[in-house]
Every structure is written in structure tokens, then in C-alpha cells.
Write a protein that holds these residues in place. Structure first.
Motif, short mmCIF file in Angstrom:
data_model
loop_
_atom_site.label_atom_id
_atom_site.label_comp_id
_atom_site.label_asym_id
_atom_site.label_seq_id
_atom_site.Cartn_x
_atom_site.Cartn_y
_atom_site.Cartn_z
N ALA A 38 0.87 -1.19 -0.18
CA ALA A 38 -0.01 0.02 -0.08
C ALA A 38 0.84 1.13 -0.03
O ALA A 38 1.99 1.32 0.55
CB ALA A 38 -0.93 0.03 1.22
N PHE A 39 0.38 2.49 -0.73
CA PHE A 39 1.04 3.51 -0.32
C PHE A 39 2.40 3.49 -1.06
O PHE A 39 3.38 4.10 -0.35
CB PHE A 39 0.89 4.30 0.72
N SER A 75 7.49 2.53 0.85
CA SER A 75 6.09 2.81 0.96
C SER A 75 5.96 3.90 2.43
O SER A 75 6.53 3.61 3.27
CB SER A 75 5.08 1.71 0.95
N ALA A 78 0.73 1.79 6.05
CA ALA A 78 -0.76 1.93 6.22
C ALA A 78 -1.39 1.22 7.47
O ALA A 78 -0.83 0.29 7.85
CB ALA A 78 -1.63 1.11 4.90
N ASP A 81 -1.68 -2.75 8.15
CA ASP A 81 -1.02 -3.38 7.07
C ASP A 81 -0.54 -4.74 7.47
O ASP A 81 0.19 -4.90 8.64
CB ASP A 81 0.16 -2.69 6.59
N GLN A 160 -5.36 -4.41 -8.41
CA GLN A 160 -3.87 -4.37 -8.31
C GLN A 160 -3.44 -3.05 -9.07
O GLN A 160 -2.72 -2.38 -8.85
CB GLN A 160 -3.17 -5.62 -8.59
N ILE A 163 -3.84 0.56 -7.97
CA ILE A 163 -2.73 1.02 -7.18
C ILE A 163 -1.95 2.01 -8.06
O ILE A 163 -1.42 3.13 -7.45
CB ILE A 163 -1.72 -0.18 -6.61
#
Length: 176
Positions: A38-39, A75, A78, A81, A160, A163
Motif C-alpha cells: 500500500a502507498f 512505501s 498503512a 497493514d 491491483q 494502485i
């Protein structure tokens, strides 16, 4: 002589957010699909090779060593996570990681949601969590890759792909 530049060269450039990386702990292949961090703010892949130099009467001779591949990921952490927790556990326990690199700007001819890419296996060699007072918590990972990877078509689900960028949605009602 007048120098001109072909601006079309820039129109075909691949943006960084179109290269996505997916990860999975190899032992979990029968339970889990690969997942993206994530991120993600940055990814990198470095291919390097050392070379030995032998001096001769006629000059230097270079002998190339083995190719080494390293993949990096950075990243923002999150909340909740679980992938990063699993990857950290895998690092501590010396578990092999599978990594897919896909170029979302190059669809494969083999089917929907398939893109040109590469597959790698390796181990996490470094994990760093940085938490300063002014920014979000940042996590950086480094993967030491076995071999040099294999080219192929990578399946990247619509979820996906989100993202990397928004995926078009129609105005009609969606399923829950």
C-alpha cells in the motif's frame, strides 16, 4: 547545422506509477495471491556486475563476474497493514520471497489483465522503518535476488491496477 528534437520520444515515456511490483512469501503460494504494498512511493531494480582486472604486457584484461540483482521498495505504512508484517517475519525467518514486476503500459497479447514483466525470487536483506515527527511512517525494503529473474506475462488484477492509477468506472450501480 540545426539541431532538432523529436518530441514524440517524450510522449512514449513510461511513467513510474505504471511499473508495479507484487510480492508473496513463497511458502504461502497455495494460500495467497501476490499483493502490492500500500502507498508505494518508489521502487527500483538494480542489475550490477563486478569485474576483475588482470594487468598484462599488452594492457588490462577485464573478466566479468556474476550478475547480481537487487530490488528496492519504499512505501508509507498503512494502518493495519499485514503484508509488511508478514514480510518482516519472512526476513527474520530466512523465507524466500516471490516478486513480480509488471509494466502496465505494455499489455501482453496472452489475455486480459496480463502485462509484460519479470518474475524474481530472493530474500529480504534490509527492512527499515523511519518515523520522524513531521511525516508519515516510511518503510524501505531491499531484496537480494537469486539469479537474474525470468521474463514473462504477469497477471495484474483490476484491483491491483488501481494502485497505479484510477481505473475507469461507469455511472451504473455496482455490486456490493
Amino acid at each position: 547545422m540545426r539541431n532538432t528534437m523529436n518530441l514524440q520520444l517524450f510522449a512514449d515515456a513510461v511513467r513510474g506509477n505504471k511499473i508495479v511490483y507484487l510480492y508473496r512469501i513463497e511458502k504461502d503460494a497455495s494460500k495467497n495471491a501476490a499483493a502490492a504494498l500500500a502507498f508505494t512511493t518508489e521502487n527500483g531494480r538494480t542489475v550490477s556486475k563486478d569485474a576483475d582486472t588482470t594487468e598484462t604486457k599488452d594492457g588490462s584484461i577485464r573478466t566479468p563476474g556474476k550478475t547480481e540483482v537487487e530490488i528496492t521498495a519504499t512505501s508509507i505504512l498503512a494502518k493495519g497493514d499485514t503484508l509488511l508484517d508478514s514480510l518482516e517475519d519472512a526476513m527474520v525467518n530466512d523465507e524466500k520471497i516471490e516478486i513480480w514486476e509488471a509494466n502496465l503500459d505494455e499489455p501482453a497479447s496472452s489475455g486480459d489483465n496480463k502485462f509484460k514483466g519479470k518474475y524474481f525470487q530472493g530474500y529480504i536483506t534490509e527492512l527499515e522503518k523511519t518515523s520522524n515527527a513531521e511525516d508519515m511512517v516510511e518503510v524501505s525494503l531491499t531484496f537480494g535476488i537469486n539469479g537474474t529473474g525470468q521474463k514473462g506475462d504477469v497477471t495484474v488484477t483490476t484491483e491491483q491496477q488501481e494502485i497505479a492509477s484510477y481505473v475507469f468506472k461507469d455511472t451504473t450501480k455496482t455490486e456490493a
